[in-house]
Enzyme design. Structure first.
Site: not given
Ligand code: NAD
Length: 491
Positions: A175, A284, A151-152, A250-251, A228, A383
């Site tokens: 999605k 992130c 969402w960022n 991408e975490l 996410g 995090e």
């Protein structure tokens, strides 16, 4: 209230089960639009459209050069609609308009860069060692891509994922995050206007465990690209393995931002603040662990407290605002929980450390700085994804490297020093996908971005990103005369 629908096969369509949900403005706390609460049926419909687009019709027949031109047209349309799209993003995620407008201004460059690459994906003629054989490689699109976003930075992630995927000749089913689907659904219309054939770009809105999971499980999806949390990423990785999907993940991160006493301390202080308080810490690459050389730690901390304390909280649409709300109620509670945990573990709060009151929506957190943080504390390891900084001291380079790499994550790191030798040594020693020296939070369409260790798999942006959407095929042609002497052995 505005109503958005899924975008499937070139059309806006209502959810098969007729279910909807509200999307809420985090600044006001009020619902401002309705989006579909999709289901596996919608996902299947979108995947079938994406599959058809790749196997027959105008997209399948399109040359790579035409595909590139279509992407350039999209770039111009995004540029023309940047302000409108940025405002939608702010209404959904509460980040500053100045940040989202900057992202939208930059977004078209991904379509231009990868649009330019589309017709340069050449194979090779291999000077093969077998006599009387001609051997060459070609690169083919991997297949239908499922793209799941956080969402960022909703539309920035669309550019990072879909531009290389479409340059490679794939079609995509997106999605978006259930908290910020509106801008992606709005953007879909621009793909049609740019001349994307039906089925090339699809969006199915809904919840992660239903729509997201259905996309990850779908047997006709060849590749998942996900941005996410690491927990969701690990679940997706395991699920994707069952149908042997390719993945790019991408975490999250717990990035060290390292300040040496030989740094330009004005630049370093600005970089430290931007590393943690920009985007309300919801990034992130947040430099959430500030490692400061002990000789300057107290004076540097004082500077940060002053700078951080001067940040103006308020309406993210207002150009004077520095810190907006936290995006979701769950994230807001999580940030406050971590502040409580840090205090309970013995960290000392020198700035903020509480919810901010007197603002609408009820989702503001004071910019917060902790000192006396030890590497074992949860605030130093996990995090937070909020405006919470942990300051840890170190004596020398070796200790800085040891502390910096003492994490399961490896997304990014910052180094502040005027010593070029030190900068080079640190860049080599840090286990992170990106190392910034005397800068922080810089990204580009040309520069690979991604994580080591638990921060992810694969890279986005830069030429190598497109390889993640291609399969290499090796073709052998024999022009030998006569029949091989022994058919029972390898040639
Ligand atoms: P999240 O993992 O909760 O959700 C991300 C997406 O996955 C959403 O679209 C969600 O609906 C979907 N999802 C959730 N459960 C699912 C499931 N079981 N199956 C399939 N899909 C599912 O992450 P978030 O809270 O939206 O975003 C914050 C996280 O994203 C942070 O950890 C942050 O570090 C990370 N992030 C990473 C990058 C990067 O580029 N490395 C960039 C931004 C954010």
């Amino acid at each position: 209230m505005k109503t958005y629908s899924h975008f499937i096969d070139g059309q806006y369509v209502e959810p098969a089960d007729g279910e909807w949900m509200d999307t809420v403005n985090p600044y006001t706390g009020e619902a401002w639009a309705r989006i579909p609460k999709g289901s596996a049926k919608d996902v299947d419909r979108a995947v079938q459209a994406a599959k058809r687009a790749m196997s027959s019709g105008p997209y399948a027949a399109m040359s790579a050069s035409e595909r590139g031109k279509m992407m350039l047209r999209l770039a111009d349309l995004v540029a023309a609609n940047a302000q409108r799209l940025a405002e939608i993003e702010v209404r959904d995620n509460g980040k500053l308009l100045s940040e989202m407008r900057g992202q939208l201004n930059y977004h078209p460059e991904w379509w231009r860069y990868f649009g330019g690459i589309a017709d340069k994906l050449e194979g090779a003629v291999v000077p093969i060692d077998k006599p009387d054989h001609f051997a060459f490689t070609t690169h083919e699109p991997v297949g239908v891509v499922g793209a799941l976003t956080a969402w960022n930075s909703p539309l920035l992630f669309i550019a990072w994922k879909c531009a290389p995927a479409i340059a490679a000749g794939c079609s995509v089913v997106v999605k978006p995050s259930e908290f910020t689907s509106a801008s992606t659904l709005e953007f879909a219309a621009l793909t049609k206007e740019a001349g994307f054939p039906d089925g090339v770009f699809n969006v199915v809105a809904g919840l992660g465990p239903t729509v997201g999971a259905a996309l990850v499980e779908h047997p006709d999806v060849a590749k998942i690209t996900f941005t996410g949390s690491d927990a969701t990423g690990a679940a997706i990785y395991a699920q994707a393995a069952k149908t042997m999907k390719r993945v790019t993940l991408e975490l999250g991160g717990k990035s060290p931002n390292i300040v040496f006493d030989d740094a330009d301390l004005d630049k370093a202080a600005s970089g430290a603040i931007s590393g943690i308080f920009a985007a309300t810490g919801q990034t992130c690459i947040a430099g959430s662990r500030l490692l400061v050389q002990n000789s300057i730690k107290d004076a540097f901390t004082k500077r940060l407290v002053e700078l951080g304390g001067s940040a103006r909280k308020g309406d993210p649409m207002d150009p004077q605002t520095n810190i907006g709300p936290v995006t979701t109620p769950a994230q807001y509670r999580k940030v406050l929980d971590y502040i409580g945990i840090a205090k309970a573990e013995g960290a000392h709060c020198v700035l903020g450390g509480a919810a901010a009151s007197g603002l609408p929506g009820g989702q503001f957190v004071e910019p917060t700085i902790f000192v006396d943080v030890t590497p074992a504390m949860r605030i130093a390891r996990e995090e937070v994804f909020g405006p919470v900084l942990s300051i840890i001291g170190f004596d020398d380079e070796d200790e800085a490297i040891r502390l910096a790499n003492d994490t399961i994550y490896g997304l990014a790191a910052g180094v502040w020093t005027e010593n070029i030798g030190r900068a080079m040594r640190m860049s080599k020693a840090l286990k992170a996908g990106t190392v910034w020296v005397n800068t922080y939070r810089a990204v580009s369409y040309m520069m690979p971005f991604g994580g080591m260790k638990h921060s992810g798999i694969g890279r986005e942006s830069g030429i190598e990103a497109v390889r993640h959407y291609l399969e290499t095929k090796s073709t052998w042609i024999s022009y030998a005369q006569g029949v091989p002497s022994n058919p029972f052995v390898m040639r």
